[in-house]
Scaffold this motif. Structure first.
Motif, mmCIF file in Angstrom:
data_model
loop_
_atom_site.group_PDB
_atom_site.id
_atom_site.type_symbol
_atom_site.label_atom_id
_atom_site.label_comp_id
_atom_site.label_asym_id
_atom_site.label_seq_id
_atom_site.Cartn_x
_atom_site.Cartn_y
_atom_site.Cartn_z
ATOM 1 N N ALA A 25 0.813 -1.504 -0.099
ATOM 2 C CA ALA A 25 0.103 -0.144 -0.087
ATOM 3 C C ALA A 25 0.961 1.313 0.208
ATOM 4 O O ALA A 25 0.699 2.107 -0.891
ATOM 5 N N ASN A 26 1.931 1.402 0.763
ATOM 6 C CA ASN A 26 2.715 2.489 0.856
ATOM 7 C C ASN A 26 3.344 2.801 -0.315
ATOM 8 O O ASN A 26 3.356 3.944 -0.626
ATOM 9 N N ASN A 27 3.990 1.827 -0.848
ATOM 10 C CA ASN A 27 4.763 2.046 -2.183
ATOM 11 C C ASN A 27 3.824 2.311 -3.393
ATOM 12 O O ASN A 27 4.382 2.978 -4.246
ATOM 13 N N VAL A 28 2.547 1.579 -3.367
ATOM 14 C CA VAL A 28 1.548 1.934 -4.345
ATOM 15 C C VAL A 28 1.249 3.403 -4.296
ATOM 16 O O VAL A 28 1.180 4.362 -5.339
ATOM 17 N N TYR A 29 1.002 3.910 -3.236
ATOM 18 C CA TYR A 29 0.781 5.359 -2.920
ATOM 19 C C TYR A 29 1.921 6.212 -3.331
ATOM 20 O O TYR A 29 1.729 7.348 -4.312
ATOM 21 N N THR A 36 -6.486 4.809 -0.940
ATOM 22 C CA THR A 36 -7.657 4.414 -0.382
ATOM 23 C C THR A 36 -7.480 3.573 0.993
ATOM 24 O O THR A 36 -6.478 2.744 1.194
ATOM 25 N N ASP A 37 -8.328 3.514 1.585
ATOM 26 C CA ASP A 37 -8.340 2.510 2.790
ATOM 27 C C ASP A 37 -8.193 1.147 2.566
ATOM 28 O O ASP A 37 -7.740 0.346 3.185
ATOM 29 N N PHE A 38 -8.976 0.929 1.360
ATOM 30 C CA PHE A 38 -9.151 -0.592 1.063
ATOM 31 C C PHE A 38 -7.560 -1.140 0.702
ATOM 32 O O PHE A 38 -7.398 -2.362 0.965
ATOM 33 N N LEU A 39 -6.612 -0.180 0.317
ATOM 34 C CA LEU A 39 -5.307 -0.822 -0.080
ATOM 35 C C LEU A 39 -4.707 -1.088 1.151
ATOM 36 O O LEU A 39 -3.792 -2.143 1.042
ATOM 37 N N TYR A 40 -5.031 -0.560 2.224
ATOM 38 C CA TYR A 40 -4.191 -0.960 3.558
ATOM 39 C C TYR A 40 -5.112 -1.841 4.188
ATOM 40 O O TYR A 40 -4.635 -2.884 4.948
ATOM 41 N N ASP A 41 -6.537 -2.234 3.943
ATOM 42 C CA ASP A 41 -7.321 -3.175 4.612
ATOM 43 C C ASP A 41 -7.008 -4.524 4.132
ATOM 44 O O ASP A 41 -6.750 -5.716 4.700
ATOM 45 N N VAL A 42 -6.610 -4.599 2.720
ATOM 46 C CA VAL A 42 -6.510 -5.869 1.947
ATOM 47 C C VAL A 42 -5.228 -5.594 1.194
ATOM 48 O O VAL A 42 -5.173 -5.227 0.339
ATOM 49 N N PRO A 43 -4.185 -6.382 1.637
ATOM 50 C CA PRO A 43 -2.738 -6.078 1.164
ATOM 51 C C PRO A 43 -2.657 -6.951 -0.529
ATOM 52 O O PRO A 43 -3.499 -7.864 -0.621
ATOM 53 N N TRP A 44 -1.886 -6.187 -1.227
ATOM 54 C CA TRP A 44 -1.544 -6.819 -2.568
ATOM 55 C C TRP A 44 -2.807 -6.475 -3.569
ATOM 56 O O TRP A 44 -2.833 -7.491 -4.598
ATOM 57 N N VAL A 45 -3.610 -5.707 -3.248
ATOM 58 C CA VAL A 45 -4.894 -5.501 -4.277
ATOM 59 C C VAL A 45 -4.691 -4.405 -5.394
ATOM 60 O O VAL A 45 -5.291 -4.797 -6.194
ATOM 61 N N ALA A 46 -3.527 -3.670 -5.301
ATOM 62 C CA ALA A 46 -3.333 -2.824 -6.330
ATOM 63 C C ALA A 46 -1.748 -3.076 -6.611
ATOM 64 O O ALA A 46 -0.679 -3.375 -6.025
#
Length: 85
Positions: A25-29, A36-46
């Protein structure tokens, strides 16, 4: 934009990489300015892909859940791919 493109290119050149691929999540951002919160709630979705070759567009890959968020908070990346979770 959070991304320090010059530094990213230096690392790619030094390591002989064609692209940087971020999935946490941090690197995608950091790479895409998309968060989004979803990036932090479910890892590796983006995934954010930053190619070394400037003729290849940078790409953000996210789930369909993020489509509405992208409208309100778009990424700087010219390519966005959406997949169904």
């Amino acid at each position: 934009m959070l991304l320090n493109r010059e530094r990213a290119l230096e690392i790619m050149d030094r390591e002989g990489l064609d692209a940087l691929v971020a999935v946490t999540a941090n690197n995608v951002y950091y790479r895409s300015d998309f968060e989004t919160d979803f990036l932090y709630d479910v890892p590796w979705v983006a995934c954010a892909i930053l190619p070394r070759d400037p003729s290849i567009p940078a790409c953000l890959i996210v789930t369909e859940i993020e489509a509405a968020v992208l409208v309100q908070r778009p990424t700087w990346m010219p390519e966005v791919k959406i997949y169904f979770f």
